[in-house]
Design a protein around this motif. Structure first.
Motif, PDB file in Angstrom:
ATOM      1  N   SER A 121       0.808  -1.219   0.000  1.00 15.87           N
ATOM      2  CA  SER A 121       0.000   0.000   0.000  1.00 15.87           C
ATOM      3  C   SER A 121       0.841   1.268   0.000  1.00 15.87           C
ATOM      4  CB  SER A 121      -0.939   0.000   1.210  1.00 15.87           C
ATOM      5  OG  SER A 121      -0.199  -0.079   2.423  1.00 15.87           O
ATOM      6  N   VAL A 122       2.096   1.187   0.451  1.00 16.39           N
ATOM      7  CA  VAL A 122       2.966   2.367   0.441  1.00 16.39           C
ATOM      8  C   VAL A 122       3.256   2.803  -0.986  1.00 16.39           C
ATOM      9  CG1 VAL A 122       5.303   3.182   0.995  1.00 16.39           C
ATOM     10  CG2 VAL A 122       4.002   1.840   2.675  1.00 16.39           C
ATOM     11  N   HIS A 123       3.422   1.854  -1.873  1.00 18.67           N
ATOM     12  CA  HIS A 123       3.814   2.162  -3.251  1.00 18.67           C
ATOM     13  C   HIS A 123       2.665   2.053  -4.244  1.00 18.67           C
ATOM     14  CE1 HIS A 123       7.822   2.166  -1.629  1.00 18.67           C
ATOM     15  NE2 HIS A 123       7.737   0.887  -1.286  1.00 18.67           N
ATOM     16  N   ASP A 124       1.614   1.318  -3.877  1.00 16.09           N
ATOM     17  CA  ASP A 124       0.440   1.180  -4.743  1.00 16.09           C
ATOM     18  C   ASP A 124      -0.813   1.274  -3.872  1.00 16.09           C
ATOM     19  OD1 ASP A 124      -1.337   0.704  -6.757  1.00 16.09           O
ATOM     20  OD2 ASP A 124      -0.708  -1.360  -7.155  1.00 16.09           O
ATOM     21  N   PRO A 125      -1.189   2.503  -3.482  1.00 18.48           N
ATOM     22  CA  PRO A 125      -2.295   2.685  -2.525  1.00 18.48           C
ATOM     23  C   PRO A 125      -3.628   2.114  -2.996  1.00 18.48           C
ATOM     24  CG  PRO A 125      -1.049   4.730  -2.809  1.00 18.48           C
ATOM     25  CD  PRO A 125      -0.569   3.783  -3.870  1.00 18.48           C
ATOM     26  N   SER A 180      -4.837  -6.088   3.484  1.00 20.01           N
ATOM     27  CA  SER A 180      -4.525  -5.122   2.428  1.00 20.01           C
ATOM     28  C   SER A 180      -3.506  -4.095   2.897  1.00 20.01           C
ATOM     29  CB  SER A 180      -5.795  -4.386   1.974  1.00 20.01           C
ATOM     30  OG  SER A 180      -6.723  -5.288   1.423  1.00 20.01           O
ATOM     31  N   SER A 181      -3.603  -3.662   4.135  1.00 15.98           N
ATOM     32  CA  SER A 181      -2.703  -2.625   4.637  1.00 15.98           C
ATOM     33  C   SER A 181      -1.376  -3.174   5.139  1.00 15.98           C
ATOM     34  CB  SER A 181      -3.380  -1.832   5.767  1.00 15.98           C
ATOM     35  OG  SER A 181      -3.659  -2.669   6.877  1.00 15.98           O
TER      36      SER A 181
END
Length: 562
Positions: free
Chosen positions: A170-174, A184-185
Motif C-alpha cells: 500500500s505504500v507504493h500502490d495505494p 490489504s494494509s
C-alpha cells in the motif's frame, strides 16, 4: 506464467493431447515444478538418496516480522573440477538420448562453475519442419523461471534505496486491495513474492485465459477469498506480479523498463526482455510445441505480458549464464556490484513452507523470494525454479551456491519432465559419477500426472443413459452478470447454444449433457478438457443463473441473469 511453479500443475494452461489439463500460470508451473533436494517438491515418490540426511535449518527473523528459517552456514565445496568436468562431458549424450526418447524438438542448456560458463549448447531444432538449429543464442520463453529473475530485479531496486522487502504494498500502490482490509494494509513485497498472502492457488490466471489484462486482474484480486495470512502457501502469479508492479511504481517506471534498467542492460543480457513483443520479433527464437496423440506439433503460447514479472521473460542460455554468475557471486559480475548483495541474499531465505515433510524424518520444501529453497542430502542450500507453459515451453534453473555451480535448461516443448530430468541428471553425475535414479522416467510420470489437476470429475464426452432433455433454447439465452469474471452471454446459433466470455467475447459452443447441464471445451493455458455449465431454471421455464464449473474453484463461477 503460467503455471510456473510448483507441482500441482498449472501452467498458464494445460493441454490434454491437443489440449491437456492445466498448468495455470505464469505456472504454473509450473506452473513451475519444485525440486526439493533431488525430489520434485510435493511428489510422493521416494528419492534415491535419504532426505533425512539434510540438516534442519534454524529459525531466524525475516521481513515483516515473520519467522522463517535461515540457511545454515554453507559447508565447504565438496565437488572437484574433475567431477564437474566429467559431468559436463556426459550431459550432452544424456540430452540427445532424452530428446530421442521423448521427441522434444529443441533444448538449450548452460552450466556455470566457479564464475565461468563452462558449457553452453543447443540441441534439436527451433521449429519442427524447418532446419534452423537451436544454439546457445536461441531465445526461449522462460515461463516461471521469470520469478527468480524478478526477485533479482527487486534486489537491485533495494540497492538503489527505492524499496525494502518488508515495505507494505500500500505504500507504493495505494489502490491495491485484498478482500481483508487488515491484510490489504499489511501485505508486503516479500509476502507476495513468497506466495504467503493468503490468495488462493493461481488466483487471477483464469481471467488471463479469458483475455483480461493486468490492471483488471490485479484490481479483482480483492474478490478472491483469503486463507490465513502468512500461515499458508499458495502459488500465485498475479500476487507476485502485483509486488513487482508496486516496486516499479516506487521507481516511477514500468516493470518491463525497470527490469532492463536494473538488470538486463548492466549485465549485458542483450537478448533478454520482459516483453512478449521482443520474443516475437527475435530472428533466432524457439517456437513452442505441444505433444498430441499424433506426435509433436507447432503451437502458440498465450501472451504472458499481463503477468510479465511472474512468467513473461524471454532469454537465451548465454544471457542466463551471466545471470547465474551474478547470482552465485552475490550480485557482482566481472568486478562490478550490479545488484545489492543483502537484498539478493534475502531471496534465498526460506519464507514459507511450501511442501511439508511427508514423513516424520522427512525434508520440508520452502519458498523464498522467487526461489524454491531446499537443502540437499549433503546439507547444501539448493535454489531451484521450474517454468511451464502447457502450450509449449518447459524450463528449469538450479543453483548450488556452496559449489559455485548452476545449470539452466530451456526447451520448446510442453512440460513432460525433460528439462527437470536433464538438470537433475547433471547434478547426479557431478555428485555421484553416475545416474542414481531414472530421472527421465521419474519426471516423465510426475510432470504429466501433475497436469491432471483441475480436470472435471464428470466425463462429459457422452450424455448419461436416460439423460433428461434440455429445455428450449429460449430458456437459456440471455446475458448473465458476474462481478469477477464479467458478463456471460448465451446465444442461439446454428441449431445450438454458444457461450461468450471475457472482454473479447471468447466463444464456447455448448453441448447438451443432461437436463439443464451442458458442457464446453476449455481453452487457453489452463485448459482442462471438457467442463460443465449448469443452469438454474425457475418455474417460469427461464434460467435465472448459470454456474461454470471451470471458473468455480473458489466459488466465483456463478453468473446471475441480468
Amino acid at each position: 506464467m503460467h503455471r510456473h511453479g510448483p507441482v500441482r500443475w498449472m501452467a498458464t494452461g494445460a493441454n490434454r493431447s491437443a489440449a491437456r489439463p492445466g498448468v495455470r500460470v505464469a505456472a504454473p508451473l509450473l506452473a513451475g515444478l519444485l525440486l526439493s533436494g533431488p525430489l520434485l517438491a510435493g511428489c510422493t515418490s521416494a528419492a534415491a538418496t535419504d532426505p533425512a540426511a539434510a540438516p534442519t535449518p534454524s529459525p531466524a527473523s525475516t521481513p515483516s516480522g515473520t519467522v522463517a528459517t535461515a540457511p545454515p552456514p554453507q559447508p565447504p565445496p565438496q565437488l572437484t573440477q574433475e567431477q564437474v568436468s566429467a559431468a559436463v562431458g556426459r550431459i550432452d549424450g544424456y540430452v540427445q538420448d532424452a530428446m530421442a526418447k521423448t521427441g522434444v524438438p529443441g533444448l538449450a542448456l548452460a552450466v556455470v562453475y566457479r564464475d565461468k560458463v563452462v558449457h553452453a549448447k543447443g540441441f534439436g531444432v527451433r521449429e519442427l519442419g524447418k532446419q534452423e538449429p537451436v544454439g546457445p543464442d536461441t531465445v526461449f520463453q522462460l515461463a516461471s523461471v521469470s520469478k527468480p529473475i524478478a526477485s533479482t530485479v527487486v534486489a537491485g531496486a533495494i540497492g538503489q534505496k527505492a524499496v525494502k522487502w518488508d515495505d507494505p504494498i500500500s505504500v507504493h500502490d495505494p489502490g491495491f486491495a485484498l478482500s481483508d482490509p487488515w491484510v490489504s494494509s499489511h501485505v508486503t513485497i516479500a509476502d507476495l513474492f513468497s506466495h504467503r498472502s493468503g490468495l488462493p492457488d493461481h488466483a487471477g490466471d483464469l481471467l488471463a485465459d479469458l483475455g483480461y489484462q493486468r490492471d483488471y486482474i490485479l484490481q479483482h484480486l480483492r474478490d478472491q477469498p483469503l486463507a490465513p495470512f502468512r500461515a499458508s502457501y499458495a502459488y500465485t502469479n498475479y500476487g507476485l506480479t502485483e509486488a513487482a508492479v508496486a516496486v516499479a511504481k516506487a521507481k516511477g517506471a514500468a516493470w518491463e523498463d525497470l527490469a532492463a534498467e536494473v538488470l538486463y542492460k548492466p549485465l549485458g543480457m542483450s537478448s533478454t526482455s520482459s516483453l512478449r513483443s521482443a520474443y516475437d520479433g527475435a530472428a533466432n527464437k524457439a517456437v513452442p510445441h505441444v505433444r498430441t496423440d499424433t506426435g509433436w506439433q507447432v503451437s502458440a503460447t498465450e501472451n504472458p505480458d499481463p503477468q510479465s514479472p511472474a512468467g513473461g521473460v524471454s532469454s537465451n542460455v548465454q544471457d542466463l549464464g551471466r545471470w547465474m554468475r551474478l547470482q552465485l557471486a552475490d550480485g557482482t559480475f566481472e568486478g562490478r556490484q550490479i545488484v545489492d548483495a543483502a537484498g539478493l541474499n534475502e531471496t534465498r531465505v526460506p519464507q514459507i513452507v511450501s511442501n511439508p515433510p511427508m514423513a516424520p524424518a522427512g525434508n520440508a520444501g520452502f519458498y523464498g523470494l522467487g526461489w524454491n529453497v531446499s537443502y540437499d542430502p549433503e546439507g547444501r542450500l539448493r535454489l531451484n525454479h521450474s517454468g511451464a507453459f502447457e502450450l509449449g515451453a518447459a524450463t528449469v534453473v538450479t543453483l548450488l551456491p556452496s559449489e559455485q555451480m548452476g545449470i539452466v535448461v530451456l526447451t520448446n516443448g510442453q512440460p513432460i519432465g525433460v528439462a527437470e530430468a536433464v538438470a537433475q541428471e547433471f547434478l547426479d553425475l557431478a555428485q555421484n559419477g553416475r545416474e542414481t535414479v531414472d530421472w527421465l522416467g521419474f519426471f516423465g510420470k510426475v510432470v504429466p500426472a501433475a497436469a491432471l489437476e483441475g480436470v472435471s470429475p464428470t466425463d462429459y464426452a457422452e450424455p448419461p443413459a436416460g439423460a433428461a432433455p434440455a429445455g428450449p433454447d429460449a430458456a437459456y439465452v440471455g446475458t448473465y452478470g458476474n462481478g469477477y469474471y464479467g458478463p456471460l452471454t448465451v446465444s442461439a446459433r446454428d441449431g445450438g447454444l454458444v457461450m461468450s466470455l471475457g472482454p473479447d467475447d471468447l466463444e464456447f459452443p455448448l453441448q447438451h449433457y443432461d437436463g439443464d447441464v451442458f458442457s464446453f471445451r476449455t481453452k487457453g493455458e489452463n485448459a482442462v478438457g471438457l467442463s460443465g455449465v449448469t443452469f438454474t431454471v425457475g418455474a417460469d421455464g427461464r434460467a435465472s443463473a448459470v454456474v461454470v464449473e471451470q471458473l468455480n474453484h473458489e466459488g466465483l463461477g456463478t453468473f446471475t441473469r441480468s
